[in-house]
Write an enzyme that holds these catalytic residues in place. Structure first.
Site, PDB file in Angstrom:
ATOM      1  CB  CYS A   1      -1.640   7.425   1.382  1.00 22.08           C
ATOM      2  SG  CYS A   1      -3.189   6.668   1.910  1.00 22.08           S
TER       3      CYS A   1
ATOM      4  CD  GLU B   1      -3.067  -0.954   0.328  1.00 21.85           C
ATOM      5  OE1 GLU B   1      -3.327   0.190  -0.085  1.00 21.85           O
ATOM      6  OE2 GLU B   1      -3.712  -1.955  -0.022  1.00 21.85           O
TER       7      GLU B   1
END
Ligand code: NAD
Length: 460
Positions: free
Chosen positions: A249, A215
């Site tokens: 993010c 991720e």
């Protein structure tokens, strides 16, 4: 800095493997008990969690409650409610050739899983994969980020009090401790962090052919056209960009729009910023701080020589950077060369949707993409002609909160996906099984495959 771990990396992995081999985690009731304990850990430690995140990032209680606590609790409750259903073997359809047989897809735990967390949502991004790995029947070692020490300490102290001590363990430390762990053989590695470190994790996993979920990050673009209601756009972009001071993010990294939209956006964003954070944002209790001096220096560097349209205030002592919008941004400006991961929002001018598409497609595939438009044809154009981990049309970041939508990157923004049932699937090996009976009609029908071969047997 010396980290206190109760065992060496090797001892920890060996004891987790021995625990896995007892078969304890294969029992669904055992997993259920552990998941309920994790929920209890959250319910009984609310104040400690809020304090840890205030200490690490000066996160407000509201942001902690909504993002770090609610999202995890919601996912955890959904997992607890659905686990008995999820663990059942799937029954894939049979073809004519198998009509006498049975077909199964078993959900098998991988074994010992390593979860490596990031610092920006230090609990959520470590404990959400932990919950999924428990649900799927694995033993787990988590390695929280060292950049947020209060959150790491909380996990190291609380987890042994609530979860089985051999099956689920916490190893603290930074790059060198993570490197020690990576010398060992894991059956699955789940990593959240930067693309640069993701490459190192991938290479280490490769040595043992360990499957990975990565991720990662990237520059998530926002395209705004002149059909969009700019006041709503400003609310949603400002919120998505400045929660956690831009250290998210999937935060909007930069805006693509024409000059006319830019002028309207700057005016609207200025109003929204004042509405959200008042005239002196440094005094707002709702704004986080930059996590450490290194990141503060990196982000301040983006402001040197830049054309600042809004904000621009910095305070090194408090690690505060004001909510800043940059204009006249060029392709090769430092701010466009890496993921920003802070409260700075550059605007790059494009003339139309095609121009924006070209700009996006010249770069690495982003983790998220945002399109603000009422023009369905242009929205379709982006959906059909760009690739990103996820897309959110007419909003930012909210796709992360939908359990039914898998979350993950593509290309340089990562591989694999999780959330909701996708987390359970990520940590389950899907073992195919064809179950035949011995003898009877089945054996007669199948006899054509046995030698001696002849045309009449195979064409029958
Ligand atoms: P990072 O890559 O620096 O660190 C992540 C983890 O890797 C930490 O636990 C750290 O201890 C470890 N690590 C760091 N350097 C290492 C090395 N050389 N060898 C082995 N391990 C090492 O990332 P970060 O600064 O914690 O997080 C920021 C990045 O993470 C951003 O790029 C952001 O976009 C990304 N991120 C992605 C997601 C997502 O869900 N896709 C979520 C949050 C953050």
């Amino acid at each position: 800095m010396a980290y206190q771990n109760p065992k060496s990396a090797l001892q920890m992995v060996e004891s987790a493997r021995a625990a896995f081999q007892t078969g304890a985690t294969k029992d669904v009731n055992f997993r259920m008990k552990q998941l309920k304990q994790l929920l209890r850990m959250y319910e009984e430690n609310n104040t400690r969690i809020v304090e840890a995140l205030a200490s690490d990032l000066r996160k407000s209680r509201q942001e902690v409650e909504v993002i770090e606590i609610e999202l995890l609790v919601h996912d955890l409750k959904n997992t607890i409610d659905s686990l008995h259903e999820w663990v059942k073997p799937e029954r894939p359809p049979r073809s004519f050739a198998n009509w006498l047989d049975k077909t199964y897809l078993f959900n098998e735990p991988y074994g010992v899983v390593l979860v490596i967390g990031a610092w920006n949502y230090p609990l959520l991004l470590t404990l959400l994969p932990l919950a999924g790995a428990i649900a799927a029947g694995n033993c787990v070692i988590i390695k929280p980020s060292e950049v947020t020490p209060a959150s790491a300490k909380f996990m190291q102290e609380a987890i042994p009090k609530y979860l089985d001590n051999e099956c689920y363990q916490v190893y603290t430390g930074g790059p060198s401790e993570t490197t020690e762990l990576l010398q060992e053989k894991f059956d699955y590695i789940f990593f959240t962090g930067s693309t640069h470190v993701g490459r190192l994790i991938h290479a280490a996993a490769n040595k043992h052919l360990t499957p990975v979920t990565l991720e990662l990050g990237g520059k998530s673009p926002v395209y705004i056209d002149n059909t969009a209601d700019i006041d709503v756009v400003a609310h949603r972009v400002v919120w998505g960009k400045w929660i956690n001071a831009g250290q998210t993010c999937i935060a909007p990294d930069y805006i693509l729009c024409n000059k006319e939209v830019e002028a309207k956006f700057l005016k609207a964003a200025d109003n929204v910023l004042k509405k959200f954070y008042k005239t002196n944002p440094k005094d707002s209790p709702d704004l986080c701080r930059i996590v450490n001096d290194k990141n503060f220096q990196r982000l301040s560097g983006f402001l040197k020589g830049a054309n600042i349209a809004l904000g621009g205030e910095t305070d090194a002592k408090e690690r505060f950077i004001g909510l800043t919008v940059l204009v006249d941004v060029k392709d090769n400006d430092p701010v466009m060369e890496e993921e920003i991961f802070g409260p700075i929002l550059p605007i790059v001018n494009v003339t139309n949707a095609y121009d924006a598409l070209n700009y996006i497609n010249k770069r690495d595939k982003p983790l998220a993409m945002y399109i603000f438009s009422n023009n369905k044809r242009d929205v379709r154009l982006f959906l059909d002609n760009t690739s990103s981990g996820g897309v959110c049309v007419n909003d930012t970041a909210m796709h992360f909160t939908v359990c039914a939508l898998p979350f993950g990157g593509v290309g340089a923004s990562g591989m694999g996906r999780y959330h909701g049932k996708y987390t359970f699937d990520t940590f389950s090996h899907k073992k195919s099984c064809l179950y035949k009976s011995l003898g009877g009609v089945g054996e007669k029908l199948a006899s054509g495959r046995y030698p001696p071969y002849s045309q009449s047997k195979t064409s029958a």
